[in-house]
Every structure is written in structure tokens, then in C-alpha cells.
Design a protein around this motif. Structure first.
Motif, PDB file in Angstrom:
ATOM      1  N   THR A   9       0.832  -1.014  -0.008  1.00  9.80           N
ATOM      2  CA  THR A   9      -0.059   0.153  -0.131  1.00  9.80           C
ATOM      3  C   THR A   9       0.738   1.383  -0.295  1.00  9.80           C
ATOM      4  O   THR A   9       1.740   1.508   1.126  1.00  9.80           O
ATOM      5  CB  THR A   9      -0.886  -0.017   1.391  1.00  9.80           C
ATOM      6  N   VAL A  10       0.542   2.120  -0.898  1.00 11.18           N
ATOM      7  CA  VAL A  10       1.175   3.318  -1.034  1.00 11.18           C
ATOM      8  C   VAL A  10       0.731   4.098  -0.152  1.00 11.18           C
ATOM      9  O   VAL A  10      -0.696   4.656  -0.360  1.00 11.18           O
ATOM     10  CB  VAL A  10       1.239   4.008  -2.367  1.00 11.18           C
TER      11      VAL A  10
ATOM     12  N   GLY B  79       0.150  -0.344  -6.116  1.00 13.66           N
ATOM     13  CA  GLY B  79       0.250  -0.230  -4.758  1.00 13.66           C
ATOM     14  C   GLY B  79      -0.825   0.071  -3.921  1.00 13.66           C
ATOM     15  O   GLY B  79      -0.783   0.966  -3.089  1.00 13.66           O
ATOM     16  N   ASN B  80      -2.161  -0.411  -4.284  1.00 19.01           N
ATOM     17  CA  ASN B  80      -3.438  -0.019  -3.771  1.00 19.01           C
ATOM     18  C   ASN B  80      -4.274  -0.753  -2.916  1.00 19.01           C
ATOM     19  O   ASN B  80      -5.290  -1.262  -2.776  1.00 19.01           O
ATOM     20  CB  ASN B  80      -4.229   0.437  -5.022  1.00 19.01           C
ATOM     21  N   GLY B  81      -3.174  -1.529  -2.098  1.00 20.48           N
ATOM     22  CA  GLY B  81      -3.718  -2.458  -1.136  1.00 20.48           C
ATOM     23  C   GLY B  81      -4.681  -1.854  -0.073  1.00 20.48           C
ATOM     24  O   GLY B  81      -4.476  -0.503   0.113  1.00 20.48           O
TER      25      GLY B  81
ATOM     26  N   VAL C 263       5.875  -2.014  -7.539  1.00 23.84           N
ATOM     27  CA  VAL C 263       5.479  -0.694  -7.174  1.00 23.84           C
ATOM     28  C   VAL C 263       6.454   0.442  -7.208  1.00 23.84           C
ATOM     29  O   VAL C 263       6.038   1.631  -7.988  1.00 23.84           O
ATOM     30  CB  VAL C 263       4.798  -0.589  -5.841  1.00 23.84           C
ATOM     31  N   TRP C 264       7.523   0.447  -7.007  1.00 26.95           N
ATOM     32  CA  TRP C 264       8.405   1.372  -7.001  1.00 26.95           C
ATOM     33  C   TRP C 264       8.782   1.775  -8.554  1.00 26.95           C
ATOM     34  O   TRP C 264       8.991   2.948  -9.128  1.00 26.95           O
ATOM     35  CB  TRP C 264       9.747   0.916  -6.591  1.00 26.95           C
ATOM     36  N   MET C 265       8.429   0.696  -9.441  1.00 29.86           N
ATOM     37  CA  MET C 265       9.094   0.928 -10.713  1.00 29.86           C
ATOM     38  C   MET C 265       7.533   1.363 -11.415  1.00 29.86           C
ATOM     39  O   MET C 265       7.704   1.487 -12.850  1.00 29.86           O
ATOM     40  CB  MET C 265       9.498  -0.436 -11.531  1.00 29.86           C
ATOM     41  N   GLY C 266       6.448   1.228 -11.124  1.00 31.66           N
ATOM     42  CA  GLY C 266       5.310   1.700 -11.547  1.00 31.66           C
ATOM     43  C   GLY C 266       4.433   0.406 -12.302  1.00 31.66           C
ATOM     44  O   GLY C 266       3.595   0.720 -13.130  1.00 31.66           O
ATOM     45  N   GLU C 267       5.090  -0.830 -12.006  1.00 30.89           N
ATOM     46  CA  GLU C 267       4.342  -1.966 -12.696  1.00 30.89           C
ATOM     47  C   GLU C 267       3.262  -2.317 -11.892  1.00 30.89           C
ATOM     48  O   GLU C 267       2.556  -3.136 -12.409  1.00 30.89           O
ATOM     49  CB  GLU C 267       5.408  -2.896 -12.692  1.00 30.89           C
TER      50      GLU C 267
END
Length: 541
Positions: free
Chosen positions: A374-375, A525-527, A518-522
Motif C-alpha cells: 500500500t502506498v 500499490g493500492n492494497g 510498485v517502485w517501478m510503476g508496474e
């Protein structure tokens, strides 16, 4: 479990008990640990004392099988194998599937995945000779300073925890391969103390307890959980005999174990203590008094009993009346009843785990990882990282405690592996010093600061040596600096000044891989967010 055993099974158990000696009965309520002992050494103890259970921690599959086979050869009554398989068989048995921590499942917010974890745990665990897992944890993560809760729980909402715990129990017990054991009664997580090293108190009053912890416990009991583990924590509204030692722990309280759990909540299954070499237990009373007292006040099995030390204590307590044979018989009956439920008197089945099974379980672990990370914060739009290409130099920094981390995962090695797979040149620092650890920061195109602080004894607070990187302010005016917690989800409260922050709730390979995505935008990150942190974020489940 609210249903009594079938009458025919109960008759068979009563007949077994009638034919047992006092010594055999005592042995049945002991669950000893298997650490640092060979199969033959353990078999000698099991045979001499008629031991009822063996506990396994951090062993290989074949080691577990060898020990259980050796024990079976010297036992008239089947020995039950136990372990803390809370995050899958791989959390304690090398070679088993290692699933993300419970809080990651809470963030994935999926009953289906929780049940699948239970199913995989049961099959892989039973394949190794384990019959009983001490999970799920149904405590509430209510205190950000409690070092042993957070990632070990599903979150801080009773309804959310109940849904996921019931699903895990369903999965574990579905084919009767394994018993689940909800823990830690009457409920941990209110105060900040760790019962391994000091007393802990659930300070909720009766009304609030029943609305929160009590509702969870009633639900898992009604759902048929086979066993309950008692915690070494006090519940003053139910039992409040304060003296110089503080309040009495539940493991030594008849009011909590029998009057509350058995009578008010209606539990008819098997009760086991938490491990007894913990300050929350033996700090209150000596082993000589506390071990028989644990059985007399309502537990059916003593976890990590030491046969040679504790056997005389039990005999003496029976002689003095501190432990009654009636209560001992009841405890033995509940232990035998669990073994009967798992069909241990017929055949100790060890189901085959096929390559297809392993692949399926691995895919479930990856799915939990993908659905949980999660971001939490991205104030400057740093995510995803910018302008990285094959050949870019990146630095990973791990902030962690130097002593062993709980579980098999000691390093965040998968993070670096995943970055290298993408063609980056990766350097790594562990707990860099503030004086000179980041002098070469300008040499890197991106820096990833990773907090590897999972549930541990004592404290998870950032300390000197662990937190030195935050004494440098190196991240200011840098584009690609990302902060991620692979454990304790409350770290943002200690580093509120960072411009971004990600919670993984877990340090397992699946969680590490998803963090890199998530870091790479792949991956987005919406847990879901399974727990609140006042002033920073709110629970979303």
C-alpha cells in the motif's frame, strides 16, 4: 468449537483414561519443544514420560518426519505434532510455502486468500508430520508500541479480523488434516508490553471487551475452531487479584480459562498454554507451582513443558491437592479428543504435496503480495521512480535490528535480486552511519530506504544505529528516494518528515517482489489499509 465429541468417541476416550496410570496422564498434557535434540534423544523423552505433544520450530520437512517417526515407535498413544504455522508451513518448516504475514492478508482483504493459506498450511504441515498449528492470531493491533502484534495480526477492526480468521480456520480444518488454534485468549494488543519479557494486561472493561475481543472469540468458537491458546496476559475485569506481582495471567486463572472461556463463551475444544518459559508466566509464579496450576485452572496442555523438571511438580501437586485428578482427567480427555478428531488413532496420514500443489501455493502467496502493498504517502509524486534504465546505479539501504529477525527471512535479498533483473547496478548498505554512510549518495540514480522491522521481542522503536540514516537529511532535494516498511506499519509516526512511504506489512519474497513492482510503476500499490494511525492514515477495511 461448541459441539461435544460424538458419544461413541467420548466413551472410547473415557475407557482409555481409565486404563492409564497417573504418570501416563501427566505425560499427555505436556507438549515439549524439539530444539537441539536428535530424533533418538526426543524419542527417549517421549517414551520415558508418555509425552503427548512435540513442538517444532525452524526445521526441515524430513527432520520433522524423522522426529515424529521416532516418537511413534515408543508411544502407546499417538503424539501430536505442533508448530506456529501462522504464515504457512514455510514460516517454520524450510521447504514449505512462506506466505506474507497476517497483516498483509488483512491488507489484501480477501477471505478467499485467507482460506487458501489455511488449506496450503494444513496439507504441507501434515506432510511434514505436523497436526496442529498455533494460528490464527486473533489479537487486535491497537497499540503502535506493542512490538509483538502489528504484522502478526490481521489489523485493528474486530469484524475484519473475524472474517479472515474464520476463513483461515475453515481452510486449515477443511479436510481434518490439521487443527487450528486461535490465540491469544483473552486478547492481546491493548497495552504495549510483550509477554515474552514482561506482564501484559488487557485493560478493556467487560462491556468493551465483549464488543471487541469477545465478539471475535465468540465467532471463532461458533465457527468450530478446534483449539484455543491461552495468553500470559491479564484481564482485570474478570480476574483482579493484584498483589506485588501485578495481575494474574490468564494461564493461571480459573475465572478466565473456565468461567469465561468454557462457561460464558461455550468453548468445548482443547486449550493449550502459550510457551511457559516467558516472563508473563513464570514471572508470576515458580514452575513448581505454575505448571500444575496451569492445568488445574483450565488448560489442557502445557506448551514447552520440560519433562524432567516438571513431572515431579505435577506428581507433588496431585499429592497435595493443588492439582486434582478430576481436572487432570478432563485435560487428558480434551487432548485425546483432539487427536481423535484428527484421526491420529487410525493412521497418521501424510498427504503428498505435488509440484502442482507447490506452484499453486506459490501463486497464492504472490497474489497476496500484489493485493496488499500500500502506498500510504506520496507528497511529491516520487512514485514511480523516474528516469531509470538498464545500467542505472541504485542503492538499497536496510534499517534493521542486528539480532535475528523473527522468521526465516533475515535479509531483504529479493529486493536487490529484482532490481538487478531489471538491469540496474545495485549497491547495498545496512544501517549506514550518519557520519559517512551516505557520502556517495550523489553516485546513485535512485535510493531505496527499507525499514526491515517485523514483530520482535521488546521494542520495534527506531533506535540509534538503526535510525542513523534519518540523521543525515540526505533525501532533501533528491528526486528518486523511496521509503518502504517491510514490517511494522506504524513507522510513519516516527519518520513523518519523509515525502513518501509504502507499507508492505511483510518481509517475505512475495512482498519484496511487489514492493519493487510498485517502485517501478508496474503495480499500483493500492492494497487496503488494515489498521489506523491517528494523524496519518485511516483504516480502509
Amino acid at each position: 468449537m461448541k459441539e461435544a465429541l460424538p458419544s461413541a468417541d467420548q466413551i472410547a476416550i473415557d475407557q482409555m483414561i481409565a486404563g492409564m496410570s497417573i504418570e501416563e496422564k501427566i505425560g499427555q498434557v505436556f507438549c515439549i519443544h524439539s530444539w537441539k535434540k536428535s530424533p533418538s534423544e526426543l524419542a527417549d523423552i517421549v517414551g520415558k514420560y508418555s509425552i503427548g505433544g512435540l513442538f517444532f520450530g525452524y526445521k526441515a520437512v524430513q527432520e520433522c518426519r524423522d522426529i515424529m517417526d521416532a516418537a511413534a515407535k515408543v508411544s502407546k498413544i499417538p503424539v501430536i505434532g505442533t508448530a506456529d504455522l501462522v504464515n504457512g508451513a514455510g514460516s517454520r518448516i524450510s521447504g514449505g510455502t512462506l506466505f506474507p504475514w497476517q497483516m498483509a492478508i488483512g491488507a489484501a482483504n480477501s477471505e478467499e486468500l485467507a482460506e487458501k493459506v489455511g488449506m496450503a498450511t494444513a496439507k504441507e504441515g501434515r506432510n511434514a508430520g505436523i497436526h496442529w498449528t498455533f494460528g490464527p492470531i486473533v489479537d487486535l493491533s491497537l497499540n503502535i508500541r506493542n512490538s509483538m502484534m502489528h504484522t502478526r495480526t490481521y489489523g485493528d477492526d474486530p469484524a475484519h479480523i473475524t472474517r479472515l480468521a474464520k476463513a483461515f480456520i475453515r481452510g486449515v480444518q477443511k479436510e481434518n488434516l490439521m487443527a487450528a488454534s486461535a490465540k491469544h485468549f483473552p486478547g492481546d494488543g491493548v497495552d504495549e508490553w510483550d509477554t515474552h519479557i514482561c506482564p501484559s494486561v488487557n485493560l478493556y472493561g467487560e462491556e468493551l471487551w465483549f464488543k471487541t475481543f469477545g465478539s471475535i472469540w465468540q465467532s471463532v468458537i461458533d465457527a468450530g475452531v478446534y483449539a484455543v491458546m491461552m495468553g500470559h496476559l491479564a484481564l482485570p475485569w474478570m480476574d483482579d487479584p493484584y498483589d506485588y506481582r501485578g495481575p494474574r495471567p490468564a494461564t493461571l486463572s480459573k475465572k478466565i480459562q473456565i468461567d469465561l472461556l468454557r462457561k460464558r463463551l461455550g468453548f468445548k475444544g482443547t486449550v493449550i498454554s502459550d510457551a511457559i518459559p516467558m516472563a508473563g508466566f513464570v514471572g508470576y509464579e515458580s514452575f513448581a507451582k505454575a505448571v500444575p496450576m496451569n492445568i488445574e485452572t483450565g488448560s489442557d496442555m502445557v506448551l514447552w513443558a520440560e519433562a524432567e523438571r516438571d513431572f515431579p511438580h505435577m506428581l507433588r501437586a496431585l499429592e497435595t491437592g493443588a492439582l486434582t485428578e478430576e481436572r487432570l482427567n478432563t485435560a487428558v480427555g480434551n487432548v485425546l479428543g483432539l487427536k481423535m478428531k484428527l484421526n491420529l488413532f487410525k493412521e497418521d496420514v501424510r498427504p503428498e504435496v505435488t509440484p502442482e500443489d507447490k506452484a499453486q501455493y506459490a501463486s497464492w502467496a504472490e497474489e497476496i503480495g500484489r493485493k496488499s502493498v500500500t502506498v500510504i504517502k506520496d507528497a511529491t509524486g516520487a512514485l514511480p521512480v523516474k528516469n531509470l534504465k538498464p545500467g542505472s546505479r541504485v542503492l538499497t539501504i536496510t534499517c534493521y535490528f542486528e539480532n535475528d529477525t523473527r522468521g526465516f527471512i533475515q535479509e531483504l535479498e529479493v529486493v536487490d535480486e529484482e532490481l538487478r533483473k531489471r538491469g540496474f547496478i545495485v549497491d547495498h548498505l545496512r544501517n549506514p552511519s550518519w557520519e559517512n554512510g551516505l557520502k556517495n549518495a550523489d553516485d546513485y540514480d535512485a535510493i531505496f530506504v527499507n525499514l526491515h522491522i517485523v514483530a520482535r521481542y521488546g521494542s520495534t522503536r527506531l533506535l540509534a544505529g538503526v535510525a542513523d540514516v534519518f540523521w543525515t537529511g540526505f533525501w532533501h532535494d533528491r528526486e528518486n528516494v523511496i521509503f518502504t516498511s517491510f514490517g511494522d506499519p506504524y513507522k510513519l509516526a516516527e519518520i513523518p518528515f519523509v515525502p513518501n512511504y509504502i507499507n508492505c506489512y511483510s518481509n517475505t519474497p512475495a512482498s519484496q517482489r511487489e514492493a519493487v513492482r510498485v517502485w517501478m510503476g508496474e503495480s499500483p500499490g493500492n492494497g487496503h489499509v488494515p489498521t489506523s494511525l491517528e494523524g496519518f492514515y485511516e483504516r480502509t477495511v
